[in-house]
Scaffold this motif. Structure first.
Motif, short mmCIF file in Angstrom:
data_model
loop_
_atom_site.label_atom_id
_atom_site.label_comp_id
_atom_site.label_asym_id
_atom_site.label_seq_id
_atom_site.Cartn_x
_atom_site.Cartn_y
_atom_site.Cartn_z
N SER A 21 0.84 -1.19 0.00
CA SER A 21 0.00 0.00 0.00
C SER A 21 0.87 1.24 0.00
CB SER A 21 -0.91 0.03 1.23
OG SER A 21 -1.75 -1.09 1.28
N CYS A 22 0.39 2.28 -0.64
CA CYS A 22 1.06 3.58 -0.63
C CYS A 22 0.01 4.63 -0.33
CB CYS A 22 1.74 3.85 -1.96
SG CYS A 22 2.50 5.49 -2.06
N ALA A 23 0.09 5.21 0.84
CA ALA A 23 -0.81 6.28 1.23
C ALA A 23 -0.23 7.61 0.78
CB ALA A 23 -1.01 6.27 2.74
N ALA A 24 -0.99 8.34 -0.01
CA ALA A 24 -0.53 9.59 -0.58
C ALA A 24 -1.23 10.77 0.07
CB ALA A 24 -0.78 9.62 -2.08
N THR A 69 -0.16 -6.47 -10.05
CA THR A 69 -1.22 -5.60 -10.52
C THR A 69 -1.22 -4.31 -9.70
OG1 THR A 69 -2.61 -7.49 -11.14
CG2 THR A 69 -3.68 -5.34 -10.99
N ILE A 70 -1.17 -3.18 -10.39
CA ILE A 70 -1.25 -1.89 -9.72
C ILE A 70 -2.68 -1.38 -9.78
CG2 ILE A 70 -0.66 -0.53 -11.78
CD1 ILE A 70 0.95 1.33 -9.91
N SER A 71 -3.12 -0.74 -8.73
CA SER A 71 -4.47 -0.19 -8.69
C SER A 71 -4.51 0.97 -7.72
CB SER A 71 -5.49 -1.27 -8.29
OG SER A 71 -5.24 -1.74 -6.98
N THR A 72 -5.56 1.76 -7.82
CA THR A 72 -5.78 2.86 -6.89
C THR A 72 -7.18 2.76 -6.30
OG1 THR A 72 -6.58 4.36 -8.62
CG2 THR A 72 -4.22 4.40 -8.12
N VAL A 73 -7.31 3.22 -5.09
CA VAL A 73 -8.61 3.45 -4.48
C VAL A 73 -8.65 4.95 -4.21
CG1 VAL A 73 -10.16 2.95 -2.57
CG2 VAL A 73 -8.70 1.15 -3.50
N ASN A 74 -9.31 5.65 -5.10
CA ASN A 74 -9.24 7.10 -5.07
C ASN A 74 -9.84 7.71 -3.80
OD1 ASN A 74 -8.01 7.07 -7.60
ND2 ASN A 74 -9.97 7.29 -8.70
N ASN A 77 -7.21 7.73 -1.50
CA ASN A 77 -5.99 8.34 -2.01
C ASN A 77 -4.80 7.41 -1.79
OD1 ASN A 77 -5.22 10.63 -3.53
ND2 ASN A 77 -4.15 11.51 -1.77
N THR A 78 -5.00 6.15 -2.15
CA THR A 78 -4.03 5.10 -1.90
C THR A 78 -3.79 4.30 -3.16
OG1 THR A 78 -4.68 4.93 0.43
CG2 THR A 78 -3.54 3.05 -0.52
N VAL A 79 -2.54 3.90 -3.36
CA VAL A 79 -2.13 3.06 -4.47
C VAL A 79 -1.72 1.71 -3.92
CG1 VAL A 79 -0.57 2.83 -6.43
CG2 VAL A 79 -1.34 5.09 -5.71
N TYR A 80 -2.12 0.66 -4.60
CA TYR A 80 -1.79 -0.69 -4.18
C TYR A 80 -0.97 -1.41 -5.24
CZ TYR A 80 -5.40 0.04 -0.66
OH TYR A 80 -6.14 0.54 0.38
N LEU A 81 -0.18 -2.35 -4.80
CA LEU A 81 0.51 -3.26 -5.69
C LEU A 81 0.25 -4.67 -5.19
CD1 LEU A 81 2.43 -3.49 -8.17
CD2 LEU A 81 4.30 -3.68 -6.52
N GLN A 82 -0.59 -5.40 -5.90
CA GLN A 82 -0.86 -6.79 -5.58
C GLN A 82 0.22 -7.64 -6.24
OE1 GLN A 82 -3.34 -8.21 -3.59
NE2 GLN A 82 -2.10 -10.05 -3.87
N MET A 83 0.94 -8.39 -5.45
CA MET A 83 2.05 -9.19 -5.94
C MET A 83 1.73 -10.66 -5.70
SD MET A 83 5.33 -6.95 -4.64
CE MET A 83 5.04 -7.36 -2.91
#
Length: 126
Positions: A21-24, A69-74, A77-83
């Motif tokens: 997860s990446c919290a922006a 797979t990269i995705s966002t949950v707007n 305001n977070t970006v995810y990387l499912q590995m």
């Protein structure tokens, strides 16, 4: 003030899965280029996956296509990387990065990112 904070790393066996997860903050992830990079011990940083700012298309390193797979949950305001199907060679510190529209990553979001967060360690055992 643009800030990025990556989390979700850990130790996993080969073939397993993790979601980073990446919290922006300070910008909207649906507007900027946003992506993930990694650096393994003794190696240079490489692009893993990102979303281009000009058309919201995704890019993936050849080594992770079909597995990550990269995705966002707007709303978050977070970006995810499912590995998935992780391999020992995926072991690295993973960093979240972002770039505004018309910035250095405009034509290729795997290069030219301006803002960087602190990384999260992913270790894949064989």
């Amino acid at each position: 003030d643009v800030q990025l904070q990556a989390s979700g790393g850990g130790l996993v066996q080969a073939g397993g899965s993790l979601r980073l997860s990446c919290a922006a903050s300070g910008f909207s992830v649906d507007n900027y280029a946003i992506g993930w990079f990694r650096q393994a011990p003794g190696k240079e940083r490489e692009g893993v996956s990102c979303i281009n700012s000009f058309d919201r298309s995704t890019s993936y390193a050849d080594s992770v296509k079909g597995r990550f797979t990269i995705s966002t949950v707007n709303a978050e305001n977070t970006v995810y990387l499912q590995m998935n199907s992780l391999k020992p060679e995926d072991t690295a510190v993973y960093y979240c990065a972002a770039d505004p529209p018309l910035g250095g990553s405009w034509f290729n979001c795997l290069d030219g990112m301006e803002y960087w967060g602190k990384g999260t360690q992913v270790t894949v055992s064989s």
